[in-house]
Design a protein around this motif. Structure first.
Motif, PDB file in Angstrom:
ATOM      1  N   PRO A 135     -53.744  12.002-113.278  1.00  0.00           N
ATOM      2  CA  PRO A 135     -55.200  12.049-113.068  1.00  0.00           C
ATOM      3  C   PRO A 135     -55.555  10.714-112.403  1.00  0.00           C
ATOM      4  O   PRO A 135     -55.564   9.418-112.990  1.00  0.00           O
ATOM      5  N   LEU A 136     -56.684  10.675-111.391  1.00  0.00           N
ATOM      6  CA  LEU A 136     -57.207   9.751-110.804  1.00  0.00           C
ATOM      7  C   LEU A 136     -58.767   9.913-110.687  1.00  0.00           C
ATOM      8  O   LEU A 136     -59.007  11.143-110.567  1.00  0.00           O
ATOM      9  N   PRO A 137     -59.664   9.126-110.680  1.00  0.00           N
ATOM     10  CA  PRO A 137     -60.935   9.298-110.030  1.00  0.00           C
ATOM     11  C   PRO A 137     -60.908   9.824-108.605  1.00  0.00           C
ATOM     12  O   PRO A 137     -60.365   9.056-107.726  1.00  0.00           O
ATOM     13  N   MET A 138     -61.565  10.978-108.557  1.00  0.00           N
ATOM     14  CA  MET A 138     -61.526  11.597-106.902  1.00  0.00           C
ATOM     15  C   MET A 138     -62.930  11.467-106.511  1.00  0.00           C
ATOM     16  O   MET A 138     -63.777  12.232-107.364  1.00  0.00           O
ATOM     17  N   VAL A 139     -63.114  11.626-105.223  1.00  0.00           N
ATOM     18  CA  VAL A 139     -64.308  11.826-104.828  1.00  0.00           C
ATOM     19  C   VAL A 139     -64.042  12.555-103.446  1.00  0.00           C
ATOM     20  O   VAL A 139     -63.125  12.672-102.682  1.00  0.00           O
ATOM     21  N   ALA A 140     -64.994  13.725-103.033  1.00  0.00           N
ATOM     22  CA  ALA A 140     -65.019  14.491-101.976  1.00  0.00           C
ATOM     23  C   ALA A 140     -66.263  14.211-101.073  1.00  0.00           C
ATOM     24  O   ALA A 140     -67.238  14.291-101.739  1.00  0.00           O
ATOM     25  N   THR A 141     -66.177  14.163 -99.666  1.00  0.00           N
ATOM     26  CA  THR A 141     -67.217  14.124 -98.878  1.00  0.00           C
ATOM     27  C   THR A 141     -67.495  15.337 -98.078  1.00  0.00           C
ATOM     28  O   THR A 141     -66.191  15.775 -97.514  1.00  0.00           O
ATOM     29  N   LEU A 142     -68.428  16.202 -98.190  1.00  0.00           N
ATOM     30  CA  LEU A 142     -68.399  17.348 -97.565  1.00  0.00           C
ATOM     31  C   LEU A 142     -69.022  17.075 -96.074  1.00  0.00           C
ATOM     32  O   LEU A 142     -70.296  17.009 -96.029  1.00  0.00           O
ATOM     33  N   HIS A 143     -68.474  17.282 -95.090  1.00  0.00           N
ATOM     34  CA  HIS A 143     -69.284  16.897 -93.790  1.00  0.00           C
ATOM     35  C   HIS A 143     -69.732  18.002 -93.090  1.00  0.00           C
ATOM     36  O   HIS A 143     -70.213  17.999 -92.015  1.00  0.00           O
ATOM     37  N   GLY A 144     -69.580  19.191 -93.930  1.00  0.00           N
ATOM     38  CA  GLY A 144     -70.245  20.425 -93.104  1.00  0.00           C
ATOM     39  C   GLY A 144     -69.167  21.417 -93.176  1.00  0.00           C
ATOM     40  O   GLY A 144     -67.952  21.386 -92.890  1.00  0.00           O
ATOM     41  N   TRP A 145     -69.425  22.752 -93.410  1.00  0.00           N
ATOM     42  CA  TRP A 145     -68.670  24.090 -93.341  1.00  0.00           C
ATOM     43  C   TRP A 145     -68.812  24.869 -92.100  1.00  0.00           C
ATOM     44  O   TRP A 145     -69.998  25.120 -91.501  1.00  0.00           O
ATOM     45  N   GLU A 175     -79.076  20.896 -97.410  1.00  0.00           N
ATOM     46  CA  GLU A 175     -78.576  22.312 -97.303  1.00  0.00           C
ATOM     47  C   GLU A 175     -77.140  22.631 -97.881  1.00  0.00           C
ATOM     48  O   GLU A 175     -76.711  23.878 -98.246  1.00  0.00           O
ATOM     49  N   GLN A 176     -76.381  21.521 -98.189  1.00  0.00           N
ATOM     50  CA  GLN A 176     -75.207  21.552 -98.826  1.00  0.00           C
ATOM     51  C   GLN A 176     -75.141  21.499-100.268  1.00  0.00           C
ATOM     52  O   GLN A 176     -74.071  22.306-100.737  1.00  0.00           O
ATOM     53  N   ILE A 177     -76.118  21.420-100.824  1.00  0.00           N
ATOM     54  CA  ILE A 177     -76.504  21.394-102.412  1.00  0.00           C
ATOM     55  C   ILE A 177     -76.168  22.798-102.948  1.00  0.00           C
ATOM     56  O   ILE A 177     -75.727  23.026-103.914  1.00  0.00           O
ATOM     57  N   GLU A 178     -76.871  23.713-102.636  1.00  0.00           N
ATOM     58  CA  GLU A 178     -77.029  25.073-103.131  1.00  0.00           C
ATOM     59  C   GLU A 178     -75.508  26.012-103.443  1.00  0.00           C
ATOM     60  O   GLU A 178     -75.366  26.215-104.562  1.00  0.00           O
ATOM     61  N   PRO A 179     -74.485  25.644-102.354  1.00  0.00           N
ATOM     62  CA  PRO A 179     -73.390  26.190-102.603  1.00  0.00           C
ATOM     63  C   PRO A 179     -72.618  25.647-103.803  1.00  0.00           C
ATOM     64  O   PRO A 179     -72.002  26.250-104.223  1.00  0.00           O
ATOM     65  N   LEU A 180     -72.923  24.387-103.904  1.00  0.00           N
ATOM     66  CA  LEU A 180     -72.118  23.454-105.017  1.00  0.00           C
ATOM     67  C   LEU A 180     -72.580  23.927-106.322  1.00  0.00           C
ATOM     68  O   LEU A 180     -71.694  24.031-107.186  1.00  0.00           O
ATOM     69  N   LEU A 181     -73.765  24.296-106.392  1.00  0.00           N
ATOM     70  CA  LEU A 181     -74.443  24.530-107.519  1.00  0.00           C
ATOM     71  C   LEU A 181     -74.103  26.025-107.910  1.00  0.00           C
ATOM     72  O   LEU A 181     -73.793  26.297-109.116  1.00  0.00           O
ATOM     73  N   ARG A 182     -73.932  26.877-106.910  1.00  0.00           N
ATOM     74  CA  ARG A 182     -73.567  28.295-107.230  1.00  0.00           C
ATOM     75  C   ARG A 182     -71.991  28.418-107.670  1.00  0.00           C
ATOM     76  O   ARG A 182     -71.598  29.138-108.297  1.00  0.00           O
ATOM     77  N   ALA A 183     -71.365  27.383-107.255  1.00  0.00           N
ATOM     78  CA  ALA A 183     -69.974  27.261-107.397  1.00  0.00           C
ATOM     79  C   ALA A 183     -69.580  26.850-109.019  1.00  0.00           C
ATOM     80  O   ALA A 183     -68.451  26.524-109.251  1.00  0.00           O
ATOM     81  N   ILE A 190     -73.290  15.671-107.949  1.00  0.00           N
ATOM     82  CA  ILE A 190     -73.626  15.483-106.348  1.00  0.00           C
ATOM     83  C   ILE A 190     -74.300  14.391-106.121  1.00  0.00           C
ATOM     84  O   ILE A 190     -75.499  14.114-106.540  1.00  0.00           O
ATOM     85  N   HIS A 191     -74.051  13.648-105.046  1.00  0.00           N
ATOM     86  CA  HIS A 191     -74.827  12.452-104.434  1.00  0.00           C
ATOM     87  C   HIS A 191     -74.845  12.761-103.170  1.00  0.00           C
ATOM     88  O   HIS A 191     -74.262  13.180-102.235  1.00  0.00           O
ATOM     89  N   GLN A 192     -76.170  12.405-102.594  1.00  0.00           N
ATOM     90  CA  GLN A 192     -76.534  12.260-101.225  1.00  0.00           C
ATOM     91  C   GLN A 192     -76.133  11.030-100.691  1.00  0.00           C
ATOM     92  O   GLN A 192     -76.715   9.829-100.954  1.00  0.00           O
ATOM     93  N   VAL A 193     -75.435  10.734 -99.439  1.00  0.00           N
ATOM     94  CA  VAL A 193     -74.678   9.592 -99.122  1.00  0.00           C
ATOM     95  C   VAL A 193     -74.834   9.837 -97.612  1.00  0.00           C
ATOM     96  O   VAL A 193     -74.150  10.502 -96.810  1.00  0.00           O
ATOM     97  N   ASP A 194     -75.783   9.079 -96.822  1.00  0.00           N
ATOM     98  CA  ASP A 194     -75.953   9.169 -95.394  1.00  0.00           C
ATOM     99  C   ASP A 194     -74.871   8.673 -94.685  1.00  0.00           C
ATOM    100  O   ASP A 194     -74.036   7.442 -95.206  1.00  0.00           O
ATOM    101  N   ASN A 195     -74.474   9.280 -93.667  1.00  0.00           N
ATOM    102  CA  ASN A 195     -73.515   8.677 -92.948  1.00  0.00           C
ATOM    103  C   ASN A 195     -73.874   7.428 -92.151  1.00  0.00           C
ATOM    104  O   ASN A 195     -75.173   7.054 -92.049  1.00  0.00           O
TER     105      ASN A 195
END
Length: 402
Positions: A135-145, A175-183, A190-195
């Motif tokens: 187990p490690l600390p893990m981060v994922a960036t969602l660039h868009g689906w 717009e990416q937030i709601e699918p994560l909450l539904r999941a 959830i963090h908002q991180v600008d490119n």
């Protein structure tokens, strides 16, 4: 400014730049950036900029690229090495390869207890497999689906399931937030991180030479589109919308940079519309810093986006922008003088705005350039991600099994 469509409101944890002391705290915790790439598109350029900026702030960061067995060249890995970045290419000989899991696990073991930061669904899958016993600390960036095929929608659902196991998720638009909450992903993860983008050097001395190379004289108004040639970019509608203007005004041209599955279809459509002489397909380019100064206006009629790097790049070059009001685009164009928004899929509105933009040659957006340089530099993005990394749990911990 015509960009007045408000960005939708949402309650999220926003990652903000932190003082340089954050990098000192993370010197003992290296970061592995994991990406499965099909070229050098926006997300790939963002990962390159982040890897470089973290290393520049004395945070050990290594880019691990998963070999794309369908491609002869591994563009992301090659570019990272060309830039002198610490980068490794993980083997992958098919849709699923246990050798990839073993190679990733070996990289994790070699650096101790890193933060593992993934940037696509395939990377999330291999990260899940490689860390089940470590187990490690893990981060994922969602660039868009992407949602242009049944298989892509399936991959998106698999990614959502896997993301429940991650400690932090970075999104680039509301717009990416709601699918994560539904999941079922807790809002607090959830963090908002600008490119951020690599900023241009400012040398545009060969713009005139490039125009001559493309057969464009100095007086021609050039719309530029920079995108993967795929359905969600909606470039077929752009060809339709620009047709009346191109036929009525020989001084207007459209330059399309990028490659993808729709290239042949788009080239054939330009031919059938009778505007092939006014539309220039350049294919994939590795010299975008030279190309942006050729444009008079960037056009992005996408049906969906996250926070597109092409918009940030055009802003950094002071270009006027005409784009769909999707993803993070309205929020970006709120910081411009000459940004224009249209409803996604509205061909009539796009046609009218193309006409209006072409009637204002020579405009440059200095306000947009200043905003990008201050808020979207690689260093600013790296500081935002350092804030996320610092929020992660340390040591061994339990996660929800996907």
């Amino acid at each position: 400014m015509n960009a007045h469509a408000p960005a939708p409101a949402a309650s999220v944890v926003t990652a903000r730049p932190t003082p340089a002391a954050a990098s000192t705290r993370l010197q003992a915790r290296p970061v592995l950036q994991l990406r499965s790439s099909a070229g050098l598109y926006g997300a790939d350029r963002m990962v390159l900029a982040l890897n470089q900026a973290l290393s520049g702030q004395h945070v050990p960061s290594r880019l691990l690229s998963i070999h794309n067995y369908r491609m002869h060249e591994q563009a992301l890995h090659a570019m990272a090495r060309a830039k002198g970045q610490h980068a490794e290419l993980l083997p992958c000989r098919g849709r699923f390869d246990l050798g990839t899991v073993r190679a990733l696990a070996a990289q994790i073991d070699a650096v101790g207890a890193p933060v593992l930061h993934v940037h696509d669904y395939k990377s999330a899958f291999y990260a899940w497999l490689a860390t089940r016993q470590r187990p490690l600390p893990m981060v994922a960036t969602l660039h868009g689906w992407l949602v242009d095929s049944h298989s892509q929608r399936l991959y998106n659902r698999i990614e959502l399931a896997l993301l429940r196991r991650f400690d932090a998720l970075a999104v680039v638009s509301h717009e990416q937030i709601e699918p994560l909450l539904r999941a079922g992903i807790p809002r607090g993860r959830i963090h908002q991180v600008d490119n951020g983008i690599e900023l241009p050097s400012g040398d545009v001395s060969d713009a005139a030479a490039l125009r001559r190379e493309f057969g464009l004289d100095a007086a021609r108004f050039v719309f530029g589109a920079v995108a993967r040639l795929s359905p969600e970019k909606n470039l077929a509608m752009l060809l339709e919308a620009i047709t009346p203007l191109a036929k009525a005004d020989a001084g207007v041209a459209l330059v399309i940079a990028g490659d993808g599955p729709e290239r042949a279809i788009l080239e054939a459509r330009a031919q059938s519309l009778g505007i092939a002489s006014s539309v220039h397909f350049l294919g994939a380019r590795a010299d975008m810093e030279r190309l942006y100064p050729v444009f008079d206006c960037l056009v992005l009629p996408s049906l969906s986006e996250g926070m597109p790097l092409v918009v940030l790049e055009a802003m950094a070059f002071s270009l006027p922008i005409l784009a769909s009001a999707v993803g993070g685009i309205p929020r970006l164009l709120a910081h411009t003088e000459h940004g224009r928004l249209v409803r996604p899929g509205d061909a009539d509105a796009l046609r009218a705005e193309l006409q209006a933009a072409s009637a204002e040659p020579g405009r440059r957006d200095r306000h947009a350039r200043s905003y990008v340089r201050h808020q979207h530099s690689p260093e600013a993005m790296a500081q935002r991600y350092l804030t996320v990394y610092r929020s992660l749990p340390t040591g061994r911990h339990e996660r929800t099994t996907a």
